[in-house]
Design a protein around this motif. Structure first.
Motif, PDB file in Angstrom:
ATOM      1  N   TYR A 187      -8.755 -12.636   9.471  1.00 57.51           N
ATOM      2  CA  TYR A 187      -8.446 -11.433  10.251  1.00 57.51           C
ATOM      3  C   TYR A 187      -7.682 -10.412   9.412  1.00 57.51           C
ATOM      4  CZ  TYR A 187      -9.647 -14.654  14.015  1.00 57.51           C
ATOM      5  OH  TYR A 187     -10.297 -15.565  14.805  1.00 57.51           O
ATOM      6  N   SER A 188      -6.688 -10.887   8.679  1.00 58.09           N
ATOM      7  CA  SER A 188      -5.914  -9.964   7.838  1.00 58.09           C
ATOM      8  C   SER A 188      -6.761  -9.466   6.682  1.00 58.09           C
ATOM      9  CB  SER A 188      -4.651 -10.655   7.316  1.00 58.09           C
ATOM     10  OG  SER A 188      -4.965 -11.764   6.484  1.00 58.09           O
ATOM     11  N   ARG A 189      -7.578 -10.346   6.082  1.00 61.92           N
ATOM     12  CA  ARG A 189      -8.407  -9.930   4.954  1.00 61.92           C
ATOM     13  C   ARG A 189      -9.424  -8.875   5.370  1.00 61.92           C
ATOM     14  NH1 ARG A 189      -8.086 -15.591   3.650  1.00 61.92           N
ATOM     15  NH2 ARG A 189     -10.077 -15.981   4.708  1.00 61.92           N
ATOM     16  N   LEU A 190     -10.009  -9.037   6.561  1.00 61.92           N
ATOM     17  CA  LEU A 190     -10.982  -8.055   7.050  1.00 61.92           C
ATOM     18  C   LEU A 190     -10.321  -6.708   7.303  1.00 61.92           C
ATOM     19  CD1 LEU A 190     -13.828  -7.381   8.010  1.00 61.92           C
ATOM     20  CD2 LEU A 190     -13.187  -8.244  10.289  1.00 61.92           C
ATOM     21  N   MET A 191      -9.143  -6.710   7.912  1.00 62.73           N
ATOM     22  CA  MET A 191      -8.444  -5.460   8.196  1.00 62.73           C
ATOM     23  C   MET A 191      -8.024  -4.758   6.907  1.00 62.73           C
ATOM     24  SD  MET A 191      -7.475  -3.422  10.569  1.00 62.73           S
ATOM     25  CE  MET A 191      -7.625  -4.456  12.037  1.00 62.73           C
ATOM     26  N   GLY A 246      -9.790   4.283   2.581  1.00 64.95           N
ATOM     27  CA  GLY A 246      -9.132   5.135   1.591  1.00 64.95           C
ATOM     28  C   GLY A 246     -10.082   5.590   0.513  1.00 64.95           C
ATOM     29  N   TYR A 247     -10.942   4.671   0.084  1.00 65.59           N
ATOM     30  CA  TYR A 247     -11.943   5.004  -0.933  1.00 65.59           C
ATOM     31  C   TYR A 247     -12.919   6.039  -0.384  1.00 65.59           C
ATOM     32  CZ  TYR A 247     -15.279   4.217  -4.724  1.00 65.59           C
ATOM     33  OH  TYR A 247     -16.098   4.382  -5.807  1.00 65.59           O
ATOM     34  N   GLY A 248     -13.337   5.863   0.872  1.00 70.69           N
ATOM     35  CA  GLY A 248     -14.267   6.811   1.483  1.00 70.69           C
ATOM     36  C   GLY A 248     -13.654   8.185   1.661  1.00 70.69           C
ATOM     37  N   ALA A 255       0.816  -1.211   0.000  1.00 65.61           N
ATOM     38  CA  ALA A 255       0.000   0.000   0.000  1.00 65.61           C
ATOM     39  C   ALA A 255       0.853   1.266   0.000  1.00 65.61           C
ATOM     40  CB  ALA A 255      -0.928   0.013   1.214  1.00 65.61           C
ATOM     41  N   SER A 256       2.053   1.174   0.541  1.00 68.27           N
ATOM     42  CA  SER A 256       2.940   2.342   0.591  1.00 68.27           C
ATOM     43  C   SER A 256       3.966   2.336  -0.533  1.00 68.27           C
ATOM     44  CB  SER A 256       3.650   2.413   1.952  1.00 68.27           C
ATOM     45  OG  SER A 256       4.360   1.211   2.219  1.00 68.27           O
ATOM     46  N   GLY A 257       3.738   1.487  -1.548  1.00 66.13           N
ATOM     47  CA  GLY A 257       4.583   1.511  -2.733  1.00 66.13           C
ATOM     48  C   GLY A 257       5.835   0.673  -2.652  1.00 66.13           C
ATOM     49  N   ALA A 289      -9.439  -5.078   3.936  1.00 66.73           N
ATOM     50  CA  ALA A 289     -10.651  -4.570   3.284  1.00 66.73           C
ATOM     51  C   ALA A 289     -11.106  -3.269   3.931  1.00 66.73           C
ATOM     52  CB  ALA A 289     -11.762  -5.612   3.354  1.00 66.73           C
ATOM     53  N   LYS A 290     -11.059  -3.186   5.253  1.00 67.21           N
ATOM     54  CA  LYS A 290     -11.437  -1.965   5.964  1.00 67.21           C
ATOM     55  C   LYS A 290     -10.537  -0.802   5.571  1.00 67.21           C
ATOM     56  CE  LYS A 290     -13.509  -3.951  10.159  1.00 67.21           C
ATOM     57  NZ  LYS A 290     -13.366  -4.091  11.639  1.00 67.21           N
ATOM     58  N   ASP A 291      -9.237  -1.048   5.480  1.00 64.93           N
ATOM     59  CA  ASP A 291      -8.298   0.023   5.134  1.00 64.93           C
ATOM     60  C   ASP A 291      -8.520   0.519   3.710  1.00 64.93           C
ATOM     61  OD1 ASP A 291      -7.189  -0.057   7.605  1.00 64.93           O
ATOM     62  OD2 ASP A 291      -5.388  -1.175   7.044  1.00 64.93           O
TER      63      ASP A 291
END
Length: 207
Positions: A86-90, A98-100, A43-45, A92-94
């Motif tokens: 757990y990782s997939r949910l976190m 970002g989209y929001g 996510a940070s490139g 997806a939330k992140d």
């Protein structure tokens, strides 16, 4: 680099401590943390190169534009289906956060006298999706941080159930296929178009 590493560390640490407080199983905690570390890097490139290419990273940087950044943009969507629940949910939330945030910024831009926002800004099929233009100038600002293709994909899949099929009869599966097709190198894309799908990116017949 030092600032980004510091930021990455604290994001990973806070998420790991949250999972510890949630009393995750030791094995589940390790799997979730390892996958979340990869997600934060992507996510940070900071994408991961194949093991055989790691030693040649400095050489690749002189040949290609930011190979790790480009690799991260390809690897990021797959983080949603790796790891455990757990990782997939976190993750997806992140991504949704970002989209929001981008949607909120664009919405607030409507109230500004210094920013020009037209329909194409919110048109998921427009190349100007998510882009605003400063009034009186030619400056355009993209808040997606390189994730616009992914955000457009999310918007298309989210809106497809509420819209009539487009002129080409495309659905969410077609949108996902086109997204993945757009991540191929020119050489692989040509092979894919000619030998597998038998049509180019725009749907024209190649037979």
């Amino acid at each position: 680099t030092a600032y980004l590493n510091h930021l990455r560390f604290h994001i990973i640490k806070s998420t790991h401590l949250k999972w510890v407080k949630d009393d995750l199983d030791e094995d589940e905690l390790e799997i979730a943390t390892r996958q979340f570390i990869k997600f934060v890097n992507h996510a940070s490139g900071r994408g991961g190169l194949p093991a055989k290419l790691e030693d040649y990273a400095p050489v690749l940087t002189t040949i290609f534009y930011s190979p790790r950044l480009n690799t991260s943009r390809v690897q990021l969507p797959f983080d949603l289906v790796k790891g455990n629940k757990y990782s997939r949910l976190m993750i997806a939330k992140d991504l949704l956060a970002g989209y929001g945030t981008m949607a909120t910024v664009l919405t607030l831009a409507f109230a500004s006298d210094f920013i020009d926002v037209d329909r194409s800004t919110f048109d998921k099929d427009s190349p100007n999706f998510g882009v605003i233009k400063l009034v009186g100038g030619r400056t355009r600002v993209d808040f997606s941080a390189g994730f616009k293709p992914l955000y457009k994909l999310i918007a298309k899949i989210a809106m497809n159930p509420f819209e009539e099929p487009d002129a080409y009869g495309q659905d969410s599966i077609d949108d996902l296929s086109r997204f993945l097709r757009g991540k191929l190198s020119p050489q692989m894309a040509l092979l894919n178009d000619y030998f597998l799908t038998r049509e180019d990116f725009y749907g024209a017949d190649m037979r």
